[in-house]
Design an enzyme around this catalytic site. Structure first.
Site, PDB file in Angstrom:
ATOM      1  N   GLY A  77      22.973 -44.218   7.919  1.00 40.00           N
ATOM      2  CA  GLY A  77      24.407 -44.040   7.847  1.00 40.00           C
ATOM      3  C   GLY A  77      24.908 -42.737   8.438  1.00 40.00           C
ATOM      4  N   ASP A  95      14.818 -36.265  -4.561  1.00 31.13           N
ATOM      5  CA  ASP A  95      15.888 -36.883  -5.342  1.00 31.13           C
ATOM      6  C   ASP A  95      16.918 -35.797  -5.619  1.00 31.13           C
ATOM      7  OD1 ASP A  95      17.570 -37.955  -7.241  1.00 31.13           O
ATOM      8  OD2 ASP A  95      15.991 -38.683  -8.561  1.00 31.13           O
ATOM      9  N   VAL A  96      18.118 -35.944  -5.061  1.00 32.32           N
ATOM     10  CA  VAL A  96      19.107 -34.872  -5.163  1.00 32.32           C
ATOM     11  C   VAL A  96      19.620 -34.686  -6.584  1.00 32.32           C
ATOM     12  CG1 VAL A  96      19.837 -35.106  -2.762  1.00 32.32           C
ATOM     13  CG2 VAL A  96      21.066 -36.362  -4.561  1.00 32.32           C
ATOM     14  N   ASN A 148      25.878 -35.057   1.622  1.00 38.81           N
ATOM     15  CA  ASN A 148      26.301 -36.381   2.063  1.00 38.81           C
ATOM     16  C   ASN A 148      25.775 -37.492   1.156  1.00 38.81           C
ATOM     17  OD1 ASN A 148      26.973 -38.599   4.154  1.00 38.81           O
ATOM     18  ND2 ASN A 148      24.742 -38.725   4.017  1.00 38.81           N
ATOM     19  N   TYR A 192      33.181 -44.295  -7.739  1.00 36.12           N
ATOM     20  CA  TYR A 192      33.219 -43.593  -6.457  1.00 36.12           C
ATOM     21  C   TYR A 192      34.451 -42.689  -6.369  1.00 36.12           C
ATOM     22  CZ  TYR A 192      32.624 -43.058  -1.364  1.00 36.12           C
ATOM     23  OH  TYR A 192      32.437 -42.567  -0.102  1.00 36.12           O
ATOM     24  N   THR A 249      28.934 -48.200   8.709  1.00 37.32           N
ATOM     25  CA  THR A 249      27.607 -47.963   8.137  1.00 37.32           C
ATOM     26  C   THR A 249      27.238 -49.137   7.238  1.00 37.32           C
ATOM     27  OG1 THR A 249      28.397 -46.876   6.122  1.00 37.32           O
ATOM     28  CG2 THR A 249      28.082 -45.485   8.077  1.00 37.32           C
ATOM     29  N   PRO A 250      25.952 -49.276   6.898  1.00 38.22           N
ATOM     30  CA  PRO A 250      25.568 -50.348   5.973  1.00 38.22           C
ATOM     31  C   PRO A 250      26.315 -50.273   4.646  1.00 38.22           C
ATOM     32  CG  PRO A 250      23.620 -49.470   7.065  1.00 38.22           C
ATOM     33  CD  PRO A 250      24.772 -48.590   7.469  1.00 38.22           C
ATOM     34  N   MET A 251      26.559 -49.059   4.119  1.00 37.42           N
ATOM     35  CA  MET A 251      27.274 -48.945   2.855  1.00 37.42           C
ATOM     36  C   MET A 251      28.708 -49.437   2.983  1.00 37.42           C
ATOM     37  SD  MET A 251      27.895 -45.644   0.339  1.00 37.42           S
ATOM     38  CE  MET A 251      29.491 -45.155   1.007  1.00 37.42           C
TER      39      MET A 251
END
Length: 267
Positions: A16, A63-64, A90, A157, A192-194
């Site tokens: 992405g 893993d953020v 991001n 989101y 993007t895929p998302m």
């Protein structure tokens, strides 16, 4: 304008927008470290970028949302590439189902919020002190149109992206007097895929060109938009030359309550 130099760290880098930012920054001469959870896909992506750009890349699986993982990853980037000059937060999930809040799965809903807010918090916490030691650095938080207005079907989101704007502004206030700056950059509607997984964008074709997103982030990395620190800019709508020549005043491009009228005591 001079191309940015130094070291960039981009989260969510294997696909992405993150993947394109890695390539765009590498083409502009930056050494770029990419972070993502999936190690193999990330390594392939970073190798592809290095091959097509001739730039130096580094894949760091992390893993953020895990503090130890983030601190180890930032340490590896510093050891392998040097101190981070540009951090791009991001990484982040999106609501799996377009449903009102009371129908959302609690764990998935909270996971979306955590991915954006805890992720950006931990990365900034690990990177910004080193920027302050050198008195140099730029942080970009990937914002969204949903940062500034609610969406009933993407409540997690929306909450996450709005909270990210508050992190940006809080950081900017804390960093006043230094040469470390932080920005909200909304990429627009990027193919993007998302984005394609979101029902609201089915049939949409007027995608924001990825080069415009890269252009704004690169301009930030190069110190060209410092007057916008702590504020929101939007790729695909904001003209880069106008941003360069404009100094916002007051609370322009920041989240504030709007007065209900002249007698509003909070005006």
């Amino acid at each position: 304008m001079a191309e940015p130099a130094g070291v960039a760290l981009v989260t969510g880098a294997s696909t992405g927008i993150g993947r394109h930012l890695v390539e765009g920054l590498a083409r502009r001469g930056m050494a770029v470290a990419g972070l993502a959870r999936g190690g193999e896909r990330l390594r392939v992506a970073m190798a592809e970028v290095a091959e097509v750009t001739g730039g130096r890349t580094l894949a760091v699986a992390a893993d953020v949302t895990d503090q130890a993982s983030v601190e180890a990853a930032v340490g590896e980037v510093r050891e392998q590439l040097g101190p981070v000059d540009l951090l791009v937060n991001n990484a982040g999930l999106v609501d799996e189902a377009e449903v009102p809040l009371w129908e959302a799965d609690p764990d998935q809903w909270w996971g979306v919020v955590t991915s954006h807010l805890r992720g950006s918090f931990l990365l900034s916490r690990a990177v910004v002190p080193w920027m302050l030691l050198r008195n140099r650095g730029r942080v970009v938080n990937l914002a969204s149109g949903m940062s500034t207005r609610a969406n009933p079907d993407y409540s997690a989101y929306s909450v996450a992206k709005t909270g990210l704007m508050r992190i940006t502004e809080s950081l900017a206030l804390s960093l006043e007097g230094s040469d470390v700056r932080v920005f909200d950059v909304a990429p627009g509607v990027v193919d993007t895929p998302m984005t394609r997984s979101m029902r609201m964008w089915q049939g949409f074709t007027d995608w924001t060109p990825l080069e415009e997103v890269v252009g704004i982030v690169a301009a930030i990395a190069g110190g060209e938009l410092d007057q916008w620190s702590g504020r929101f800019v939007r790729a695909g709508k904001d003209d880069l030359e106008t941003l360069r020549s404009t100094t916002p005043e007051g609370a322009a491009r920041q989240l504030r309550l709007r007065p209900y009228g002249g007698g509003d005591p909070l005006a």
